[in-house]
Design a protein around this motif. Structure first.
Motif, short mmCIF file in Angstrom:
data_model
loop_
_atom_site.label_atom_id
_atom_site.label_comp_id
_atom_site.label_asym_id
_atom_site.label_seq_id
_atom_site.Cartn_x
_atom_site.Cartn_y
_atom_site.Cartn_z
N VAL A 19 0.88 -1.09 -0.04
CA VAL A 19 -0.06 0.17 -0.05
C VAL A 19 0.86 1.42 0.12
N SER A 20 2.08 1.02 -0.26
CA SER A 20 2.96 2.46 -0.33
C SER A 20 3.58 2.40 -1.72
N ASN A 21 4.09 3.63 -2.15
CA ASN A 21 4.98 3.89 -3.17
C ASN A 21 6.53 3.44 -2.69
N VAL A 22 6.86 2.42 -3.31
CA VAL A 22 8.12 1.79 -2.73
C VAL A 22 9.35 2.34 -3.87
N LYS A 23 10.46 2.76 -3.12
CA LYS A 23 11.52 2.88 -3.99
C LYS A 23 12.69 2.19 -3.36
N VAL A 24 13.37 1.23 -4.25
CA VAL A 24 14.27 0.59 -3.78
C VAL A 24 15.78 1.47 -3.58
N GLY A 25 16.72 1.14 -2.96
CA GLY A 25 17.82 1.78 -3.22
C GLY A 25 18.98 1.34 -2.13
N GLY A 26 20.06 1.81 -2.58
CA GLY A 26 21.23 1.28 -1.67
C GLY A 26 20.86 1.29 -0.16
N GLY A 28 18.46 0.95 1.50
CA GLY A 28 17.15 0.36 1.89
C GLY A 28 15.80 0.69 1.17
N PHE A 29 14.91 0.19 1.67
CA PHE A 29 13.56 0.60 1.17
C PHE A 29 13.04 1.87 1.52
N ASP A 30 12.46 2.73 0.60
CA ASP A 30 11.93 3.97 1.09
C ASP A 30 10.29 3.68 0.80
N PHE A 31 9.38 4.10 1.70
CA PHE A 31 8.29 3.98 1.34
C PHE A 31 7.51 5.41 1.55
N SER A 32 6.76 5.58 0.94
CA SER A 32 6.01 6.76 1.12
C SER A 32 4.47 6.79 0.59
N GLY A 33 3.67 7.39 1.16
CA GLY A 33 2.34 7.52 0.80
C GLY A 33 1.46 6.40 1.30
N LEU A 34 0.02 6.44 1.39
CA LEU A 34 -0.80 5.27 1.58
C LEU A 34 -1.59 5.34 0.29
N THR A 35 -1.41 4.16 -0.43
CA THR A 35 -1.96 4.15 -1.75
C THR A 35 -2.44 2.86 -2.08
N LEU A 36 -3.50 2.80 -3.00
CA LEU A 36 -4.13 1.49 -3.70
C LEU A 36 -3.60 1.38 -4.97
N ASN A 240 11.78 -6.96 -12.79
CA ASN A 240 11.29 -5.68 -12.72
C ASN A 240 11.73 -4.75 -11.58
N LEU A 241 11.96 -5.22 -10.57
CA LEU A 241 12.26 -4.55 -9.36
C LEU A 241 11.15 -3.58 -9.00
N ARG A 242 9.91 -3.92 -9.30
CA ARG A 242 8.91 -3.03 -8.63
C ARG A 242 8.09 -3.71 -7.58
#
Lengths: 277, 453
Positions: A19-26, A28-36, A240-242
């Motif tokens: 339920v987040s916008n996930v960004k991978v990165g060196g 660690g994971f970066d979560f933002s927002g609450l989204t469907l 796809n790293l999504r």
């Protein structure tokens, strides 16, 4: 406490991810927002709908086949006297093989050109068959490999149920002049139903998570006709790293299979119960 | 999975590294080593802390390199580490085992690196830079290495490793699609090495009809990345383009695109290739060719060694290698290969960079070329006669026309999946080439827009 944490953390992590916008990165994971959005992407995807249909179809067919074959095998094995132990051991071989290994063995069986199964098909008139190169036969091939491997599991659970049925019941039925068929439907089946329920639930959960067989045998092909939900989730996440949509696939799959199992348990109880009454 | 044990070990290593790194950093800036250090370890505390601060980078780094072996004796990674440690006695490199499948390597690296760990240096497919850069899984090498360094590579390789103006991978070795052929059978039938697809089909059918081989031409058309490699060669051949010039939309759905897939299908329909190519990856094709059952094979030049190995091949000394055939005249060869990447979590960047520089030095590249038959990436080693000696793959290189996969987009894996799944569906006959191309084109557009799976 530790167990709860070990089980709970990945579950919660997956739900949060879905339920987040996930960004991978060196870092660690970066979560933002609450989204469907992730779920919307998944549910609108034709790939997902196909994978869901394929996985469901696969589960229903293999579990039914395993149930029927497993009960038949159990009935036979139960009548064996001293050799029952040996038979059980033999039965357990396919089940005890790691799926990736048995899948690799099947890959040789199905291989075009030199595979045993391909050779057998040429004997019955097919010209140079490519078993894994056609959607229908590839799906059937996966099912055969699955049934081969997991029928013993169902058989052993069914056997455990059979052994626990008191002999007196059969004797009484015989005295009453009940036919073998009638005895099976009225005594045997109702009495092993909870054993079978356990077997079926285990199998449904496993079959719905189908991954290793197509991963080794077909890579999801031909085209993407054997891409199961688990494979789709894996590809979405790790190729796809999504991570957001990938987690949404995982979470929705878990929900679907849980609801499916609950519904099945109710229906099964009601069905067999009504037969008894 | 051996890698499962890595995080723990590399964590301990990391602590040691942190100490060593600060010492190393101090001396790099102090003595102006030829490694431009840029903003190297960022916030690492400087200050000379050790007595070894006069020698260059030091400490321990971990290296996860894919396996290349010759005769199952020594792995190229161990050999390189041996040479490197002799040249840099202050740095110790620990080799981390990796899975043997590209996608599994990627998922392992992704989970490790995004968890804040992972090997300092890892080898990765040359199609990864855009995706890994966009996801923050690789650190830009161009922050630490100068243009002079990148100029040592053969033309085109660095462009492929660049994403948004920064270089993310140091090309380690390359590999290209080639036509392997049975020289003995061609000679027996008085045939030339085919330069066009029509010649290849004719030669295949002649030799198979005579009963000298079971199959004509075997190649990779399974539903996997290698299927994309085979496919882009034909797409280049018929002058089709996968992406538009801006790289933001598909331009596949065209007469040229359909022609490429029809050509691939024709190879099977003409009888030159078995229908089973739709299930073939590299190993299936190699098994048939090395077993003497096929006249021609499309495969990576790097497999020359396997085909010429008495233990695995029945056709040693009977085969040749040539550029791929085309529609009219020589066709295109997909470029593959591996590069070295720097983990953004690395706490010993200087030692890691030193290792990357060493592996791409002329000395190391000549070693890997001569001992492991790997095609060098640096011009000096490519031009060295020692590299071409005993390596017929290098010998045909001047005639080869290269084509890269459309990997300059972070969603390349989804683009490739659209290509290989639909190509494969058409090859199995479940859809027509025109419909497959249309579907692939739509899926590519969806992938580029980020709207679908």
């Amino acid at each position: 406490m530790v167990i709860a944490a070990v089980t709970g953390f990945p579950l919660i992590f997956a739900v949060v991810m879905s339920v987040s916008n996930v960004k991978v990165g060196g870092g660690g994971f970066d979560f933002s927002g609450l989204t469907l959005d992730n779920f919307e992407i998944v549910f609108k995807s034709e790939k997902w709908r196909y994978a869901l249909a394929f996985t469901t179809f696969y589960t229903v067919v293999t579990v039914l086949a395993e149930l029927v074959l497993g009960v038949l095998i159990a009935l036979v094995v139960e009548r064996l006297g001293a050799s029952r132990g040996w038979m059980l051991g033999l039965l357990l071989i396919p089940w005890s093989l790691i799926t990736v290994i048995s899948a690799t063995l099947w890959r040789y069986v199905y291989a075009a050109g030199y595979g045993v199964a391909s050779w057998a098909l040429t004997l019955v008139g097919f010209d140079d068959p490519v078993i894994l190169g056609n959607s229908t036969s590839a799906i059937a091939a996966l099912m055969v490999a699955d049934v081969w491997k997991t029928t013993p599991f169902v058989a052993i659970i069914a056997l455990a149920g059979l052994v626990s049925i008191p002999k007196e019941l059969y004797e009484a039925a015989e005295v009453d002049g009940s036919s073998g068929w009638r005895t099976f439907w009225s005594i045997t089946l109702p009495l092993i139903r909870s054993a079978l329920l356990t077997a079926v639930l285990f199998r449904v959960l496993q079959a719905f998570g189908l991954f290793d067989l197509p991963f080794v045998l077909t890579g999801g092909g031909p085209g993407s006709s054997t891409t199961s939900l688990a494979m789709l989730g894996y590809n979405t996440m790790f190729t796809n790293l999504r991570f957001g949509p990938g987690a949404a696939i995982a979470v929705s799959t878990a929900l679907i299979v849980t609801l499916g199992c609950l519904a099945f348990t109710r229906v099964f109880r009601a069905q067999v119960g009504s037969r008894e009454g | 999975m051996k890698n499962a044990s890595n995080p723990g070990r590399s964590h301990t290593t990391r602590v040691l590294c942190a100490v060593a790194a600060s010492a190393a950093l101090a001396l790099v800036s102090a003595c102006g080593s030829d490694t431009p250090s840029g903003d190297a370890t960022g916030g690492a505390t400087g200050g000379a802390t050790g007595g070894n601060a006069a020698k260059g980078p030091s400490g321990t780094i971990t290296y996860a390199g894919n396996t290349v072996q010759v005769g199952a004796t020594i792995d190229v990674g161990d050999r390189l580490i041996e040479m490197f440690e002799a040249a840099y006695p202050d740095i110790k490199v620990e080799r981390v085992e990796v899975p043997n499948d590209t996608d599994t390597i990627r998922s392992t690296l992704t989970t490790e690196i995004s968890a804040g760990a992972g090997p300092d240096v890892y080898s990765g497919d040359m199609i990864w830079p855009a995706q890994f850069a966009a996801a923050g899984l690789a650190a830009p090498l161009s922050d630490y290495l100068s243009d002079d360094y990148f100029d040592t590579f053969a033309p085109g390789l660095i462009e492929g490793a660049t994403y948004q103006g920064k270089v993310y991978s140091a090309p380690w070795y390359t590999d290209n699609g080639h036509l392997f052929y049975r020289a003995d059978l061609l000679e027996k039938h008085g045939l030339e090495v085919p330069k066009t697809w029509d010649e290849l089909i004719e030669a295949s059918n002649t030799i198979v009809a005579a009963g000298d081989a079971k199959y004509g031409y075997v190649f990779q058309a399974a539903s996997y990345e290698g299927g994309t490699c085979s496919f882009v060669e034909l797409l280049a051949d018929t002058k089709a383009k996968v992406l538009n010039d801006a790289g933001d939309a598909s331009s596949l759905d065209s007469a040229e695109g359909v022609a490429a897939l029809e050509l691939m299908k024709k190879l099977v329909d003409s009888g030159a290739s078995p229908a089973a190519v739709s299930t073939f990856q590299e190993s299936e094709a190699t098994n048939l060719f090395a077993g003497g059952e096929a006249v021609f094979m499309r495969n990576w030049g790097g497999l020359w060694g396997t085909v010429q190995d008495e233990e695995s091949s029945k056709v040693v000394g009977k085969v040749g290698i040539a550029p791929m055939p085309g529609v009219d005249g020589i066709g295109y060869s997909s470029t593959g290969g591996w590069g070295l990447y720097l983990n953004p979590n690395s706490e010993n960047v200087d030692a890691a960079i030193a290792f990357i520089e060493f592996v791409t030095s002329t000395e190391a590249q000549l070693m890997t070329a001569t001992e492991f038959a790997m095609i060098p990436t640096v011009t000096s080693a490519r031009n060295d006669p020692a590299a071409a000696e005993n390596n017929p793959v290098m010998a045909v290189a001047p005639d080869v026309k290269f084509i890269s996969r459309p990997a300059n987009t972070p969603v390349y894996p989804a683009v490739s999946e659209a290509l290989y799944t639909n190509m494969n569906a058409a090859m199995t006959g479940s859809v027509t080439p025109a419909d497959a191309i249309k579907a692939a084109s739509q899926q590519i557009d969806t992938a580029l827009s980020g709207a679908g799976l």
